[in-house]
Motif scaffolding. Structure first.
Motif, PDB file in Angstrom:
ATOM      1  N   VAL A 497     -57.260 -50.904 -40.088  1.00  0.00           N
ATOM      2  CA  VAL A 497     -55.854 -50.740 -41.033  1.00  0.00           C
ATOM      3  C   VAL A 497     -54.823 -51.544 -40.194  1.00  0.00           C
ATOM      4  CG1 VAL A 497     -54.207 -49.064 -41.675  1.00  0.00           C
ATOM      5  CG2 VAL A 497     -56.771 -48.497 -41.338  1.00  0.00           C
ATOM      6  N   VAL A 498     -54.705 -51.726 -39.018  1.00  0.00           N
ATOM      7  CA  VAL A 498     -53.667 -52.677 -38.409  1.00  0.00           C
ATOM      8  C   VAL A 498     -53.703 -53.915 -38.635  1.00  0.00           C
ATOM      9  CG1 VAL A 498     -52.673 -53.193 -36.198  1.00  0.00           C
ATOM     10  CG2 VAL A 498     -52.978 -50.739 -36.771  1.00  0.00           C
ATOM     11  N   LEU A 499     -55.052 -54.396 -38.428  1.00  0.00           N
ATOM     12  CA  LEU A 499     -55.364 -55.600 -38.848  1.00  0.00           C
ATOM     13  C   LEU A 499     -55.065 -56.242 -40.277  1.00  0.00           C
ATOM     14  CD1 LEU A 499     -58.399 -56.416 -36.671  1.00  0.00           C
ATOM     15  CD2 LEU A 499     -56.125 -57.294 -36.223  1.00  0.00           C
ATOM     16  N   SER A 500     -55.504 -55.242 -41.062  1.00  0.00           N
ATOM     17  CA  SER A 500     -55.256 -55.771 -42.652  1.00  0.00           C
ATOM     18  C   SER A 500     -53.859 -55.383 -42.870  1.00  0.00           C
ATOM     19  CB  SER A 500     -55.879 -54.475 -43.546  1.00  0.00           C
ATOM     20  OG  SER A 500     -55.414 -53.108 -43.190  1.00  0.00           O
ATOM     21  N   VAL A 505     -48.799 -58.589 -44.200  1.00  0.00           N
ATOM     22  CA  VAL A 505     -47.637 -58.996 -43.771  1.00  0.00           C
ATOM     23  C   VAL A 505     -47.646 -60.691 -43.697  1.00  0.00           C
ATOM     24  CG1 VAL A 505     -45.847 -59.101 -41.927  1.00  0.00           C
ATOM     25  CG2 VAL A 505     -46.938 -57.092 -42.749  1.00  0.00           C
ATOM     26  N   ALA A 506     -48.643 -61.296 -42.758  1.00  0.00           N
ATOM     27  CA  ALA A 506     -48.627 -62.823 -42.845  1.00  0.00           C
ATOM     28  C   ALA A 506     -48.813 -63.350 -44.033  1.00  0.00           C
ATOM     29  CB  ALA A 506     -49.965 -62.704 -42.050  1.00  0.00           C
ATOM     30  N   VAL A 507     -49.700 -62.812 -45.041  1.00  0.00           N
ATOM     31  CA  VAL A 507     -49.547 -63.522 -46.285  1.00  0.00           C
ATOM     32  C   VAL A 507     -48.236 -63.527 -46.814  1.00  0.00           C
ATOM     33  CG1 VAL A 507     -50.606 -63.249 -48.553  1.00  0.00           C
ATOM     34  CG2 VAL A 507     -52.143 -63.275 -46.504  1.00  0.00           C
ATOM     35  N   ILE A 508     -47.646 -62.160 -47.032  1.00  0.00           N
ATOM     36  CA  ILE A 508     -46.173 -62.329 -47.720  1.00  0.00           C
ATOM     37  C   ILE A 508     -45.320 -63.079 -47.175  1.00  0.00           C
ATOM     38  CG2 ILE A 508     -44.466 -60.785 -47.979  1.00  0.00           C
ATOM     39  CD1 ILE A 508     -46.526 -58.434 -48.357  1.00  0.00           C
ATOM     40  N   THR A 509     -45.326 -63.227 -45.578  1.00  0.00           N
ATOM     41  CA  THR A 509     -44.531 -64.113 -45.058  1.00  0.00           C
ATOM     42  C   THR A 509     -44.606 -65.509 -45.116  1.00  0.00           C
ATOM     43  OG1 THR A 509     -44.047 -62.073 -43.348  1.00  0.00           O
ATOM     44  CG2 THR A 509     -43.316 -64.404 -42.629  1.00  0.00           C
ATOM     45  N   PHE A 510     -45.806 -65.971 -44.881  1.00  0.00           N
ATOM     46  CA  PHE A 510     -46.017 -67.265 -44.953  1.00  0.00           C
ATOM     47  C   PHE A 510     -46.588 -68.245 -46.253  1.00  0.00           C
ATOM     48  CE2 PHE A 510     -46.897 -65.925 -40.497  1.00  0.00           C
ATOM     49  CZ  PHE A 510     -46.120 -66.867 -39.838  1.00  0.00           C
ATOM     50  N   LEU A 511     -46.890 -67.101 -47.176  1.00  0.00           N
ATOM     51  CA  LEU A 511     -47.274 -67.890 -48.415  1.00  0.00           C
ATOM     52  C   LEU A 511     -46.057 -68.356 -49.422  1.00  0.00           C
ATOM     53  CD1 LEU A 511     -49.693 -68.213 -50.330  1.00  0.00           C
ATOM     54  CD2 LEU A 511     -48.946 -66.225 -51.497  1.00  0.00           C
ATOM     55  N   PRO A 512     -44.708 -68.031 -49.106  1.00  0.00           N
ATOM     56  CA  PRO A 512     -43.697 -68.712 -49.555  1.00  0.00           C
ATOM     57  C   PRO A 512     -43.559 -70.162 -49.184  1.00  0.00           C
ATOM     58  CG  PRO A 512     -43.427 -66.337 -49.627  1.00  0.00           C
ATOM     59  CD  PRO A 512     -44.487 -66.651 -48.801  1.00  0.00           C
ATOM     60  N   LEU A 513     -43.796 -69.939 -47.485  1.00  0.00           N
ATOM     61  CA  LEU A 513     -43.427 -70.995 -46.698  1.00  0.00           C
ATOM     62  C   LEU A 513     -44.400 -72.177 -47.219  1.00  0.00           C
ATOM     63  CD1 LEU A 513     -42.666 -69.430 -43.315  1.00  0.00           C
ATOM     64  CD2 LEU A 513     -41.008 -70.478 -44.840  1.00  0.00           C
ATOM     65  N   VAL A 514     -45.705 -71.673 -47.334  1.00  0.00           N
ATOM     66  CA  VAL A 514     -46.701 -72.864 -47.587  1.00  0.00           C
ATOM     67  C   VAL A 514     -46.465 -73.374 -49.245  1.00  0.00           C
ATOM     68  CG1 VAL A 514     -49.142 -73.010 -48.203  1.00  0.00           C
ATOM     69  CG2 VAL A 514     -48.557 -71.859 -46.121  1.00  0.00           C
TER      70      VAL A 514
END
Length: 532
Positions: A497-500, A505-514
């Protein structure tokens, strides 16, 4: 109006009818016990079950140490073996452990002690796995056990044979437990934060500094390694052979319907627990009975000074001669009379105030008003009886959990502990006894623990019997059993659960940057294209 003849006959037959009905409604219980002192308190429970009309069968080996073949309270099922857990097995191990503990304290001696304990545990469980294999290979025996239609299996899970036998017979499983094959029982079934749950052998309490928590973690790793590499695989191999690889021994161990825990929170440090753990610490304790004539005469001859008793339990029948002489010399300097359970050679320094015995009625002596002090090794039975009768303790732990048991009394102000390495150095032993005898707080604290232990709505034995019969009535206690043991470790600790969550969070944070970086790159490429 006096009763007529038929009424008299009915009244005479009524007790027999009630007794017959009681027997008819009794259950059939298969017991797979441990040897030594573990059998002593299991036998007490066997007698209590028999007195309530239950039929009890006990599995033993043909080389049994303590379990007699003939008893009015149970019938035996004897398994032929070539090797067993008895005095021949335990005495050489104890001698090595005592020699190591009496040597100089160092990292090497600690390592030697751990290796000796690991070897002993490995061999003990190897013997039990061999016994289980012999049982499962004996088709006639297994068919006979199935035909008897038992209501449940009661076992001590410090050995695993009873656990696997219950699975083979598809019967509800109840534990008479403090130890399991992998260590202290709670660790397998209840959350056990290492920040305040001390590991067996660590010598720690529930109040730990940072360094002590590091030590506790190290002992946890040691216990896990012992189970993972030395003990668990042996039982799993038996499961693989007779049940198939899909049956995990760890699941069988954790899946018992009821855990009758030989501890209570007068003795144990507070900790998380589970609904199918029932506490019956001190269930074997009872009011003292009168002593035999000669023993009572010896006790009374102590006058106002009273009596000290010393016993190092079932396993330790004698001590090294030089240590026994130091202890005897210390006893000889006391005004108290001493009763010492000692099977070795008579110490040369033995005083006239000391009586050596092969066996003593320990509970009856602890409950005698003349008893002032108990010198004990720290076994669970003796500690619980000392608490029940409110007798202070000087502890001489030898191995396994004994130091930890005594530590719990020390933390509550009822005991003083000496190690085997220091007991015969100077006047340590004599000074420890005199301190506990003369400092009133030791006896006051033990009497306070005794009042707490006795202040229960139901006696521990009655609690245990109720829950055993509860499991028989309801064919188990699945509604009390957690399913956590079926979860993989990463699900149990919610790591998936923690990893998912972190991945989201990583996807939401870094997707706009990408996206912006990609858009900027596209823009640069167009500019370069237009320039050309």
């Amino acid at each position: 109006m006096p009763p007529d003849g038929s009424t008299k006959i009915f009244l005479l037959l009524l007790p027999f009818v009630l007794f017959t009905l009681r027997i008819c409604h009794g259950g059939k219980i298969l017991i797979v016990p441990l040897e030594g002192s573990h059998w002593v308190y299991m036998d007490i429970m066997v007698k209590a079950l028999h007195s309530r009309g239950h039929s009890v069968d006990v599995v033993r080996t043909n080389k049994s140490w303590y379990i007699k073949d003939d008893s009015p309270h149970y019938k035996t099922i004897t398994v032929p073996v070539t090797e067993a857990f008895n005095h021949d097995f335990i005495n050489p191990i104890l001698k090595k452990i005592i020699d190591i503990e009496r040597g100089e304290s160092s990292a090497m001696s600690f390592a030697s002690l751990q290796v000796e304990m690991f070897t002993a545990m490995f061999n003990m469980h190897r013997i039990m796995c061999k016994m289980a294999t012999i049982m499962f290979q004996d088709k006639d025996l297994m068919n006979s056990l199935k035909e008897r239609k038992y209501d449940m299996v009661l076992t001590d899970p410090a050995w695993g044979a009873g656990i696997m036998l219950a699975h083979a017979l598809k019967l509800p499983l109840v534990y008479n437990v403090r130890w399991i094959t992998s260590g202290e029982g709670h660790l397998a079934i209840a959350p056990s934060p290492l920040s305040y749950i001390p590991m067996t052998g660590s010598g720690l309490s529930d109040k730990m500094s940072f360094i002590q928590r590091v030590k506790n973690l190290i002992f946890y790793v040691i216990w896990q390694a012992q189970d993972g590499f030395l003990i668990g695989p042996q039982y799993q191999a038996v499961c693989d052979e007779f049940f198939g690889p899909e049956v995990r021994y760890s699941d069988l161990l954790q899946g018992a319907d009821l855990w009758l825990m030989r501890a209570d929170f007068v003795f144990e440090f507070p900790r998380p627990t589970m609904p199918n753990v029932v506490y019956m610490g001190g269930f074997q304790c009872k009011p003292s009975e009168p002593l035999s004539g000669d023993l009572e005469e010896f006790v009374q001859s102590s006058g106002e000074h009273g009596v000290i008793i010393m016993s190092l339990g079932t396993f330790v029948s004698e001590l090294p001669a030089d240590m026994a002489n130091e202890i005897a010399a210390a006893f000889a300097k006391l005004p108290q009379k001493v009763i010492w359970r000692h099977k070795g050679d008579r110490p040369a320094t033995l005083g006239n105030n000391t009586l050596l015995v092969d066996w003593m009625p320990q509970n009856d002596l602890l409950g005698h008003p003349k008893i002032k002090l108990f010198v004990a090794h720290g076994g669970t039975n003796g500690i619980q009886e000392a608490i029940y009768h409110g007798v202070p303790v000087v502890g001489l732990p030898v191995f396994f959990d004994q130091y930890d048991n005594l530590l719990r009394l020390k933390e509550r102000g009822g005991a003083k502990i000496l190690t085997l390495a220091t007991v015969d150095k100077g006047n340590n032993f004599l000074e420890a006894i005199e301190e506990v005898l003369t400092e009133p707080s030791y006896r006051m604290n033990m009497q306070r623990l005794s009042r707490l232990h006795r202040d229960q709505p139901v006696k521990p034995m009655d609690t245990a019997l109720f829950w055993i019969e509860f499991v028989m009535r309801h064919k188990g206690a699945a509604h009390l059993r957690t399913e956590s043991y079926r979860l993989p470790w990463y699900s149990y600790h919610s790591l998936d659960v923690v990893l998912s969550f972190l991945a989201t969070v990583a996807v939401i944070t870094f997707l706009p940057l990408v996206f912006f970086r990609y858009a900027r790159l596209e823009k640069c490429i167009k500019r370069q294209t237009n320039k050309k």
